[in-house]
Motif scaffolding. Structure first.
Motif, short mmCIF file in Angstrom:
data_model
loop_
_atom_site.label_atom_id
_atom_site.label_comp_id
_atom_site.label_asym_id
_atom_site.label_seq_id
_atom_site.Cartn_x
_atom_site.Cartn_y
_atom_site.Cartn_z
N ARG A 74 -1.24 -14.79 11.52
CA ARG A 74 -2.19 -13.88 12.17
C ARG A 74 -1.56 -13.29 13.44
O ARG A 74 -0.64 -13.86 14.02
CB ARG A 74 -3.47 -14.61 12.56
N GLY A 75 -2.09 -12.16 13.86
CA GLY A 75 -1.67 -11.60 15.14
C GLY A 75 -0.39 -10.80 15.07
O GLY A 75 -0.08 -10.15 14.08
N VAL A 76 0.39 -10.86 16.16
CA VAL A 76 1.60 -10.06 16.30
C VAL A 76 2.82 -10.97 16.34
O VAL A 76 2.69 -12.20 16.46
CB VAL A 76 1.54 -9.22 17.59
N PRO A 77 4.02 -10.40 16.22
CA PRO A 77 5.23 -11.23 16.26
C PRO A 77 5.34 -12.03 17.56
O PRO A 77 4.79 -11.65 18.60
CB PRO A 77 6.36 -10.20 16.15
N GLN A 78 6.06 -13.13 17.47
CA GLN A 78 6.29 -13.96 18.65
C GLN A 78 7.73 -14.49 18.61
O GLN A 78 8.32 -14.66 17.55
CB GLN A 78 5.32 -15.14 18.70
N ARG A 112 6.51 -3.24 6.22
CA ARG A 112 7.27 -2.31 5.38
C ARG A 112 8.37 -3.00 4.58
O ARG A 112 9.45 -2.45 4.37
CB ARG A 112 7.85 -1.17 6.24
N ILE A 113 8.09 -4.21 4.10
CA ILE A 113 9.08 -4.94 3.31
C ILE A 113 9.34 -4.24 1.98
O ILE A 113 10.49 -4.12 1.53
CB ILE A 113 8.61 -6.39 3.05
N VAL A 129 13.64 -1.59 12.98
CA VAL A 129 13.25 -1.83 14.37
C VAL A 129 11.80 -2.34 14.39
O VAL A 129 10.88 -1.63 13.99
CB VAL A 129 13.38 -0.56 15.22
N LEU A 130 11.63 -3.57 14.85
CA LEU A 130 10.32 -4.21 14.95
C LEU A 130 9.87 -4.20 16.41
O LEU A 130 10.57 -4.74 17.28
CB LEU A 130 10.41 -5.65 14.45
N THR A 131 8.71 -3.61 16.68
CA THR A 131 8.13 -3.64 18.02
C THR A 131 7.36 -4.95 18.18
O THR A 131 6.40 -5.21 17.45
CB THR A 131 7.19 -2.44 18.24
N ILE A 132 7.78 -5.78 19.13
CA ILE A 132 7.22 -7.11 19.28
C ILE A 132 5.73 -7.06 19.63
O ILE A 132 4.92 -7.81 19.08
CB ILE A 132 7.98 -7.91 20.36
N ALA A 133 5.34 -6.18 20.51
CA ALA A 133 3.96 -6.16 21.00
C ALA A 133 2.95 -5.77 19.94
O ALA A 133 1.81 -6.24 19.96
CB ALA A 133 3.85 -5.22 22.20
N SER A 134 3.35 -4.93 18.98
CA SER A 134 2.40 -4.43 17.99
C SER A 134 2.67 -4.88 16.56
O SER A 134 1.78 -4.85 15.72
CB SER A 134 2.38 -2.90 18.02
N GLY A 135 3.93 -5.26 16.29
CA GLY A 135 4.31 -5.60 14.93
C GLY A 135 4.66 -4.40 14.07
O GLY A 135 4.97 -4.55 12.89
N GLU A 136 4.61 -3.19 14.66
CA GLU A 136 4.96 -1.99 13.92
C GLU A 136 6.46 -1.95 13.63
O GLU A 136 7.27 -2.39 14.45
CB GLU A 136 4.55 -0.73 14.69
N VAL A 137 6.82 -1.40 12.48
CA VAL A 137 8.22 -1.35 12.05
C VAL A 137 8.63 0.08 11.75
O VAL A 137 7.88 0.85 11.14
CB VAL A 137 8.43 -2.22 10.79
N VAL A 138 9.83 0.44 12.20
CA VAL A 138 10.44 1.72 11.87
C VAL A 138 11.71 1.46 11.09
O VAL A 138 12.52 0.60 11.46
CB VAL A 138 10.76 2.52 13.15
N LEU A 139 11.90 2.18 9.98
CA LEU A 139 13.11 2.08 9.16
C LEU A 139 13.93 3.35 9.33
O LEU A 139 13.41 4.45 9.15
CB LEU A 139 12.76 1.87 7.69
#
Length: 334
Positions: A74-78, A112-113, A129-139
């Motif tokens: 649950r939640g965002v990356p850590q 986006r696996i 690129v994984l944004t830690i605060a949001s969990g959003e990913v850019v490929l």
């Protein structure tokens, strides 16, 4: 990304398709001795099922417990660290002073696996690129470097074929080398313009080129992630390949043949192709780790062992034959 970690991503995709919650862990830094290098991945399903590894067991056990408790998916990356002090290192099976840092990210559509796997299946190199605060990913398309980077805000990883192996000649030795190299996650390219060798040659996942070796290497734009090995015993082909390879940034250049053949090869390359002494000294020949090999598959093992050592910056000392092997070699020398 090696085959082991690619299989982890495929399993993650399947688990998500099955409706399970999953957390993906990526090693970002290690201090001291660690079982797996940065960039290695592990995935834990919500019921504790695990694929991949980061420590050989102890850290995975802790992650499994947390996954079963529902605190990881649950939640965002850590960012988490194991083995900060000697007691913690002992608890998690790390040597004193050892430390492993992980980024744990819940696998959600934003991860986006599926899209990453689709691009990898096409042979692309991808920067994630994984944004830690949001969990959003850019490929994005990968650049010239493939270094993992963790900042306060993002984790950047690179995926796809990182290492290329170009084999000159489609003979028996190439069959074994190509198959073993594919298992080590090399992109394998076999070059042989000779009809009698190229016809019928096929290794699943390897590319066969019928170009002349020098033309192929020029077209490939050889870089520091490329290894080139000449295997034909035909100077007309091997020398053309080595002429280009020894002047390139290739991290490994090798050629099959005896020491006597190597001496003749050196004379040809220096006198007729303008190769310098320093450039020739880059050549691994006779190619491969000296391990008493007799058969083509044994020789292939030795070649890939040396290739692996060079790739990771290890210098292997000259072997010392013992026992029966020493007796055989002594007998041959008399």
């Amino acid at each position: 990304m090696d085959n082991v970690d690619l299989q982890v991503l495929r399993q993650v995709s399947q688990w998500c398709t099955d409706g399970r919650r999953v957390v993906l862990g990526t090693i970002t830094r290690t201090w001291g001795s660690a079982p797996r290098p940065p960039g290695s991945v592990v995935a834990i399903r919500d019921d504790g099922l695990v694929t991949g590894s980061v420590s050989g067991g102890c850290i995975e056990d802790d992650l499994i417990d947390k996954a079963r408790e529902g605190v990881l998916t649950r939640g965002v990356p850590q960012v988490v660290r194991y083995g900060i002090d000697a007691d913690a290192a002992h608890r998690f099976g790390l040597p004193c002073g050892g430390l492993i840092e992980l980024v744990l990210e819940p696998v959600l559509p934003r991860t986006r696996i599926g899209e990453l796997l689709e691009r990898l299946s096409k042979g692309e190199r991808v920067r994630r690129v994984l944004t830690i605060a949001s969990g959003e990913v850019v490929l994005e398309a990968a650049g010239d470097t493939d270094e993992l980077e963790l900042t306060e805000t993002a984790l950047t990883t690179h995926h796809g074929p990182r290492w290329r192996l170009v084999l000159i000649g489609a003979g028996q030795m190439t069959q074994y080398l190509a198959q073993m190299a594919k298992a080590l996650d090399y992109e394998v390219i076999v070059c042989d313009p000779r009809e009698e060798y190229a016809t019928g040659f096929h290794i699943e996942g390897a590319t066969l080129s019928r170009q002349m070796p020098d033309d192929l290497l020029t077209e490939l734009k050889v870089d520091g992630h490329t290894a080139i090995i000449a295997l034909t015993h035909d100077p007309k082909l091997d020398d053309l390949a080595l002429m280009e390879a020894l002047r390139s940034p290739a991290f490994y250049v090798g050629a099959i043949g005896s020491r006597a053949n190597q001496a003749k090869r050196k004379n040809r390359l220096i006198e007729h192709f303008g190769i310098t002494e320093a450039e020739f000294d880059r050549l691994h020949g006779p190619v491969g780790l000296k391990n008493g090999a007799r058969t083509p598959p044994e020789i292939a093992v030795g070649i890939l062992a040396e290739l692996t050592a060079v790739r990771y910056g290890y210098r292997i000392p000259a072997p010392v034959a013992t026992g029966a092997v020493a007796s055989v070699e002594a007998g041959c020398a008399t």
